[in-house]
Design a protein around this motif. Structure first.
Motif, short mmCIF file in Angstrom:
data_model
loop_
_atom_site.label_atom_id
_atom_site.label_comp_id
_atom_site.label_asym_id
_atom_site.label_seq_id
_atom_site.Cartn_x
_atom_site.Cartn_y
_atom_site.Cartn_z
N ALA A 29 9.06 3.94 2.56
CA ALA A 29 8.28 2.93 3.28
C ALA A 29 7.35 3.57 4.30
O ALA A 29 6.22 3.10 4.51
N HIS A 30 7.79 4.67 4.92
CA HIS A 30 6.92 5.40 5.85
C HIS A 30 5.63 5.84 5.14
O HIS A 30 4.56 5.84 5.75
N ARG A 39 3.94 3.24 12.78
CA ARG A 39 3.13 3.81 13.87
C ARG A 39 3.50 3.20 15.21
O ARG A 39 3.33 3.83 16.25
N ALA A 40 4.00 1.96 15.20
CA ALA A 40 4.39 1.29 16.45
C ALA A 40 5.55 2.01 17.13
O ALA A 40 5.78 1.81 18.33
N GLN A 41 6.26 2.84 16.41
CA GLN A 41 7.39 3.55 16.99
C GLN A 41 7.02 4.93 17.51
O GLN A 41 7.85 5.59 18.11
N VAL A 42 5.81 5.36 17.27
CA VAL A 42 5.38 6.66 17.79
C VAL A 42 4.94 6.44 19.23
O VAL A 42 4.00 5.70 19.49
N VAL A 53 2.77 11.82 12.31
CA VAL A 53 4.18 11.71 12.67
C VAL A 53 4.92 10.81 11.68
O VAL A 53 6.02 11.12 11.24
N VAL A 54 4.29 9.70 11.33
CA VAL A 54 4.90 8.76 10.38
C VAL A 54 5.07 9.43 9.02
O VAL A 54 6.13 9.31 8.38
N LEU A 55 4.07 10.14 8.57
CA LEU A 55 4.16 10.82 7.27
C LEU A 55 5.24 11.89 7.26
O LEU A 55 6.06 11.96 6.34
N ALA A 95 10.24 3.67 22.92
CA ALA A 95 8.81 3.46 23.17
C ALA A 95 8.34 2.12 22.63
O ALA A 95 7.55 1.42 23.27
N GLN A 96 8.83 1.75 21.46
CA GLN A 96 8.45 0.46 20.90
C GLN A 96 8.89 -0.66 21.83
O GLN A 96 8.16 -1.63 22.05
#
Length: 146
Positions: A29-30, A39-42, A53-55, A95-96
């Protein structure tokens, strides 16, 4: 081996396989359908491109999931690595919450806050399902003075 020991071993194996499949699914899914949501979690302060970072974390999750499935003889080490991964990515969940970023249907502070409670469950799941809990506790006991 007693019946209860066999049942416990089967339950741990099933839990390890389910966790491995979940990591493969999340990693996939990432890289595909949830790439933007992840990306909202970075964290905004993290010094790397959020998409990169997501990839990378997606690939790591796939590799860890596969390791849980195929490295049964090394399951304790894999369990420790998976648990450490869950600890390392926890600042993204924080962070989220702190940055109030909606993603994955988590639109309120309460929903994002409740989600934070699941990370320790994942750490415990990784340790228990791989048999790493006992060796980790023993290591900490040996390191304790007195």
């Amino acid at each position: 081996m007693s019946t209860s020991s066999r049942v416990g071993a089967v339950l741990r194996t099933v839990a390890r396989v389910v966790l491995g499949l979940a990591l493969i699914g999340a990693g996939t899914a990432h890289l595909t359908v949830a790439r933007v949501a992840f990306r909202a979690q970075v964290p905004s302060w993290f010094p790397a491109d959020a998409d990169l970072v997501v990839l990378v974390s997606g690939v790591v999750e796939i590799v860890l999931g596969l390791a849980l499935l195929v490295l049964a003889r090394r399951r304790v080490v894999v369990g420790l690595v998976v648990a450490a991964f869950f600890v390392v990515i926890f600042p993204g969940n924080i962070a989220q919450f702190v940055e109030q970023r909606p993603a994955f249907g988590l639109g309120t502070d309460r929903e994002r806050g409740v989600r934070l409670l699941y990370q320790p469950v994942l750490v415990a799941w990784a340790l228990w399902s791989t048999g790493a809990w006992g060796p980790l506790v023993a290591w900490f006991r040996r390191r304790r003075p007195g």
